[in-house]
Design an enzyme around this catalytic site. Structure first.
Site: not given
Ligand SMILES: C/C1=C2N=C(/C=C3N=C(/C(C)=C4\N[C@@](C)([C@@H]5N=C1[C@](C)(CCC(=O)O)[C@H]5CC(=O)O)[C@@](C)(CC(=O)O)[C@@H]4CCC(=O)O)[C@@](C)(CC(=O)O)[C@@H]\3CCC(=O)O)C(C)(C)[C@@H]/2CCC(=O)O
Length: 211
Positions: A18, A41, A44
């Site tokens: 990812s 992050r 994500h």
């Protein structure tokens, strides 16, 4: 159907793949190295590489939040969903994660103040606000109320993550923070985008760099 189905089952491999996809597809060029780590992050958590366009890190925000967390600062959250999304194992100093929304005093306080429960709950943060990392991921009224508390002389937190989501007040509350951060390092997601997931992810990235 042919069993077993073909999908990645290893959690670390999923995260690694990812993050590699995000780094390949997102334009992260305007971020410093430590901001980029947090931005990856956050992307994500929402599945939108385009979201990076709306991420704003005030000067020194990542360093200030990381230093506060290292020093043991509590993390003050507007919603339980934000608090629950914070990975305790990543926290560098066993930091307390606090959400006062469910305190029994909050409904009456909200009634008295003529505001939402999310906003009123901040009144119960008290002295814990000084030097804390504030994570607002749901309620625009909570972010507005925090700014009002600071204007009334409340102690300054170490950093504010202002990332509420929605259509009423979300963009405006974040603009109000970015336009006048009251001397507090901040990060926001401009516009309607935001939410508990992105905010928890930002805290998780600040708590520990990398995967
Ligand atoms: C107007 C509110 C908004 N809520 C949004 C999105 C989500 N909220 C969820 C949940 C479960 C909760 N939202 C409350 C915070 C509740 N939401 C509000 C308020 C009415 C007012 C807040 C504000 O406008 O600033 C607020 C209640 C209050 O009096 O403060 C929640 C406390 C309600 C409750 O269950 O009691 C609760 C939070 C629970 C917790 O985690 O502690 C959603 C999951 C929606 C759902 O229930 O279907 C979702 C989560 C989004 C996220 O990522 O966090 C908005 C869109 C932010 C909206 C404010 C803006 C708008 O445009 O309407």
């Amino acid at each position: 159907m042919t069993l077993p189905l073909d999908y990645v089952r290893d959690g670390t491999a999923i995260y690694e793949r990812s993050f590699a996809i995000i780094r390949a597809e997102a334009d992260l060029s305007r971020f410093s190295a430590d901001e980029e780590d947090v931005a990856v992050r956050m992307i994500h958590a929402c599945g939108l590489v385009e979201a990076a366009r709306d991420f704003v890190f005030g000067p020194g925000a990542v360093a200030a939040a990381r230093a506060a967390l290292q020093a043991g600062a509590p993390i003050l959250c507007d919603a339980q969903m934000v608090a629950h999304g914070i990975t305790r194992a990543r926290l560098p100093a066993g930091n307390e994660v606090i959400c006062t929304l469910r305190d029994p005093a909050v409904p009456a306080l909200a009634e008295k103040l003529g505001t939402t429960r999310s906003a009123a709950a901040l009144e119960l943060w008290g002295d814990r606000l000084a030097g804390a990392v504030v994570a607002i991921g749901n309620a625009p009224t909570a972010l507005f109320h925090l700014l009002e508390m600071l204007d009334r002389g409340a102690p300054k937190p170490a950093a504010i993550l202002g990332m509420p989501v929605g259509f009423v007040g979300a963009a405006e509350s974040k603009d109000a923070l970015a336009d006048d951060p009251r001397g507090v390092p901040f990060a926001i997601v401009r516009g309607r985008l935001g939410g508990s997931g992105i905010t928890s992810a930002a805290v998780n990235a600040l708590a520990r760099a990398g995967l």
